[in-house]
Design a protein around this motif. Structure first.
Motif, PDB file in Angstrom:
ATOM      1  N   LEU A 172       4.108   3.429  -5.165  1.00 39.23           N
ATOM      2  CA  LEU A 172       4.141   2.378  -5.387  1.00 39.23           C
ATOM      3  C   LEU A 172       3.525   1.967  -7.208  1.00 39.23           C
TER       4      LEU A 172
ATOM      5  N   LEU B  94      -2.227   3.279   4.572  1.00 40.73           N
ATOM      6  CA  LEU B  94      -1.809   2.056   4.261  1.00 40.73           C
ATOM      7  C   LEU B  94      -3.785   1.915   3.767  1.00 40.73           C
ATOM      8  N   ASN B 103      -3.137  -4.733  -0.200  1.00 42.39           N
ATOM      9  CA  ASN B 103      -2.281  -3.551   0.502  1.00 42.39           C
ATOM     10  C   ASN B 103      -0.480  -3.832   0.088  1.00 42.39           C
ATOM     11  N   ILE B 104       0.027  -4.914   0.117  1.00 37.67           N
ATOM     12  CA  ILE B 104       1.549  -5.717  -0.005  1.00 37.67           C
ATOM     13  C   ILE B 104       1.652  -5.343  -1.436  1.00 37.67           C
ATOM     14  N   THR B 105      -0.077  -6.699  -2.319  1.00 44.18           N
ATOM     15  CA  THR B 105       0.282  -6.678  -3.288  1.00 44.18           C
ATOM     16  C   THR B 105       0.158  -5.720  -4.479  1.00 44.18           C
ATOM     17  N   LEU B 122       4.057 -12.099  -1.746  1.00 48.42           N
ATOM     18  CA  LEU B 122       4.053 -11.549  -0.986  1.00 48.42           C
ATOM     19  C   LEU B 122       4.043 -12.613   0.419  1.00 48.42           C
ATOM     20  N   GLU B 135      -2.168 -12.169   6.169  1.00 50.02           N
ATOM     21  CA  GLU B 135      -2.264 -11.251   4.686  1.00 50.02           C
ATOM     22  C   GLU B 135      -3.544 -11.287   4.466  1.00 50.02           C
ATOM     23  N   ARG B 154       4.652  -2.871   2.264  1.00 48.28           N
ATOM     24  CA  ARG B 154       4.969  -2.651   0.681  1.00 48.28           C
ATOM     25  C   ARG B 154       5.651  -2.098   0.080  1.00 48.28           C
TER      26      ARG B 154
END
Ligand SMILES: Nc1ncnc2c1ncn2[C@@H]1O[C@H](COP(=O)(O)OP(=O)(O)O)[C@@H](O)[C@H]1O
Ligand SMILES: [Mg+2]
Lengths: 269, 363
Positions: A172, B94, B103-105, B122, B135, B154
């Motif tokens: 990532l 994750l 996690n996604i950011t 996001l 979120e 992600r």
């Protein structure tokens, strides 16, 4: 019902002596007294000893983290075979008694000991360094003796961190440092806290290393207890010190378990 | 982050990649070109080297030989965090100590993008995977399908030109898996990223992919469209792996005829080289020979051994006079029932030369 024998052992060997200790600490000349506890407020030797003990415990804990973390990290990253080799080396000192190890440090660190001879012999220093009979020597030997208590819980926690998480972090866009700080370190924290609690609490009760390597200048709580018994025959005072130390330990556990659930520290979750 | 121009060019080229573990080759001289925007599945049995191939693309496995190109960039020796490849791991990977949003950011933070730009990205990432409002959830509060979608969001939020997925749906139950397959296809259409998708489920590979690469024992056996893989397998391994085929050993007679026992069979396709040949019979290609089939059709005679009612169709098992057993399907309607035979009765089946597929034994 199956627990009955275990319960009996705990009560006879642990609870009863502790109750007896507490009883001792509030008795004098056949009557009730708080005199032993008053000394904590009035006698500077008491609270300074506690202060020094806590300071040494903090230094030892910090140093075992700094020394133990890389060892556990390397061991957890190795293949099964090599990690066993590393862990065996970490555990090897357990095969000799604490007393022997403390004397070994005395031989290494004393004025004309191996380290000072080597340093003066090679001309690096003119006069021998003062490495022992002070806090430094005490801390050094205590770190050495307690290091496995830091490495083992750290290793166990790190082993449970899936390798995919660091791989995911890298994919990532996280640099190795970023992934370590954001992913690996937080996930290894429970093991670190477990190790810190163990080392801190064990150091609080250490006796042999300050006695042998402290040179009378390093005065820890356990020594205060023993002086009260051996020199002054003051069982009440000795008991009160033990009780206070025990309460401190209990509070530390309580505080940590408030921060992090106990099961997580012990790695059951 | 890679610039728009480069992203537009991102295709993948794996050039003669080999990975050896001692004498064992987990990956053996694999070459594969994937076009920009293409959806390619890697399909193969467990242990065939699929994860190793993804590892080489992601940068976690260093190839023993060969090179990897992303667009016109040789990334063989680039560390994983500089490759700009989104990866969805088999168990999602994750971060358990972070919320869904954290996690996604993660990719945005790792790239030190200004925090002011995060909320918009996001929000659109969450919207893309239909998790708007999630979120602040913890990872352990999510269901399998939701975790899967967080992993997806992600891996996509930094808009990588290439996305790798290692059996991303294998942990989900059947219903959810099929829904996610459709969603993934839809996302792929919308985003236009190149996707390399690892699976051991042949149905999944056939329904989702532009092309499928079949792997066996570290080698690519065949890279083709789902249709061509099904109808024209390169060898017996592919034929057995794809679809519901019966393979019967045959002898070469000429460049267009083989012999199955006493029966000569014509094929409309080029005859493969080698002497160890097999006829691939898919049950749906066989029809009962009742005179209405084309004159040129091959004919196979045998005896019905069993029939199996399967709802929409009836599966009929036949023992051929020339040895070997196969099955075919009749629709469970009036016309189909009219052609039905009972066990023990003789039957003649027709196979069109276009449907007569001959493959060599897998090497
Ligand atoms: N680090 C390794 N050391 C030795 N052999 C490995 C290693 N990683 C994978 N392999 C072997 O390589 C082969 C391919 O593995 P993998 O790529 O994981 O297969 P798949 O994902 O298709 O199931 C397997 O036989 C596996 O045992
Ligand atoms: Mg795999």
């Amino acid at each position: 019902m199956l627990l009955a024998p275990a319960l009996l052992v705990v009560v006879v060997l642990l609870v009863l002596p502790l109750l007896w200790l507490a009883w001792q600490s509030v008795r004098q000349d056949g009557g009730f007294t708080l005199a032993h506890y008053e000394r904590f407020l009035t006698d500077p030797v008491y609270w300074m000893t506690f202060l020094q003990t806590f300071r040494i415990a903090a230094i030892v804990t910090a140093m075992t983290v700094l020394l133990g973390y890389p060892v556990a990290y390397v061991a957890a990253g190795l293949s099964q075979r090599w990690s066993i080799v590393v862990l065996t080396m970490v555990l090897l000192p357990f095969w000799t008694s604490v007393l022997v190890r403390a004397y070994a440090w005395l031989i290494l660190l004393q004025r004309n000991g191996i380290i000072n001879s080597a340093l003066t012999g090679s001309g690096l220093i003119d006069a021998p360094l003062k490495l022992v009979n002070n806090e430094f020597g005490t801390v050094m030997a205590t770190i050495h003796i307690l290091l496995p208590f830091m490495v083992l819980p750290l290793y166990a926690t790190m082993k449970k961190i899936p390798g995919e998480l660091t791989m995911a972090g890298a994919s990532l866009g996280g640099s190795p440092l970023h992934v370590f700080l954001r992913v690996f370190l937080p996930l290894s924290l429970p093991g670190m806290i477990a190790g810190m609690v163990l080392v801190f609490v064990l150091t609080l009760g250490f006796y042999i290393t300050p006695e042998l390597l402290g040179g009378g200048r390093t005065y820890m709580v356990s020594m205060l207890v023993s002086r009260n018994i051996e020199v002054y025959n003051e069982w009440g005072a000795a008991s009160s010190i033990s009780v206070v130390l025990m309460v401190c330990v209990f509070l530390i556990f309580r505080l940590v378990s408030l921060l992090i659930p106990f099961e997580r520290i012990m790695g059951t979750r | 982050m890679i610039d728009q121009q480069e992203r537009a060019r991102v295709g993948v080229s794996i050039r003669q990649a080999t990975k050896s573990y001692g004498p064992f080759r987990a990956l053996d001289d694999v070459s594969l070109d994937v076009a920009q925007g293409e959806f390619v599945s890697i399909l193969g049995p467990s242990g065939s080297g699929k994860t190793t191939l993804l590892g080489i693309l992601g940068g976690f496995v260093q190839p023993s030989a060969g090179s990897i190109w992303l667009g016109n960039r040789d990334i063989t020796f680039e560390p994983p965090h500089k490759r700009e490849i989104g990866i969805v791991f088999q168990n999602y990977a994750l971060f358990p100590h972070m919320s869904v949003g954290e996690n996604i950011t993660f990719p945005l933070r790792a790239r030190r993008l200004p925090k002011a730009t995060w909320p918009d990205r996001l929000a659109s990432a969450l919207e893309m995977v239909e998790l708007t409002g999630y979120e602040n959830r913890k990872i352990h509060e999510l269901s399998g399908g939701q975790r899967q979608r967080v992993a997806l969001a992600r891996a996509m939020i930094f808009e990588p030109g290439l996305i790798l997925m290692d059996e991303p749906l294998s942990a989900l139950d059947k219903q959810l898996r099929e829904n996610m397959q459709i969603e993934l296809k839809r996302l792929h259409k919308r985003l236009g990223s190149t996707i390399i998708y690892v699976t051991h489920d042949q149905r999944e590979a056939l329904t989702m992919s532009d092309r499928v690469a079949i792997m066996n024992r570290g080698k690519l056996v065949q890279v083709d469209t789902p249709e061509r893989l099904h109808d024209h397998p390169a060898n017996t391994f592919v034929a057995r792996f794809i679809g519901e085929a019966t393979l019967l050993p045959v002898q070469r007679e000429s460049d267009s005829v083989v012999r199955l026992g006493q029966q000569a069979l014509k094929t409309a396709h080029p005859m493969p080289a080698g002497s160890n040949l097999h006829l691939v019979v898919h049950s749906e290609k066989l029809v009962v020979a009742d005179g209405s089939e084309p004159e040129a059709s091959n004919r196979l005679s045998g005896t019905v051994t069993d029939t199996l009612y399967q709802g929409e169709s009836i599966r009929v098992f036949v023992k051929l006079d020339d040895g070997g057993e196969m099955s075919f399907r009749l629709p469970s309607n009036h016309a189909g029932r009219a052609l039905m035979k009972s066990p023990g009765e003789a039957i003649t089946l027709a196979l069109h030369p276009e449907d007569t597929v001959i493959v060599p034994e897998a090497g």
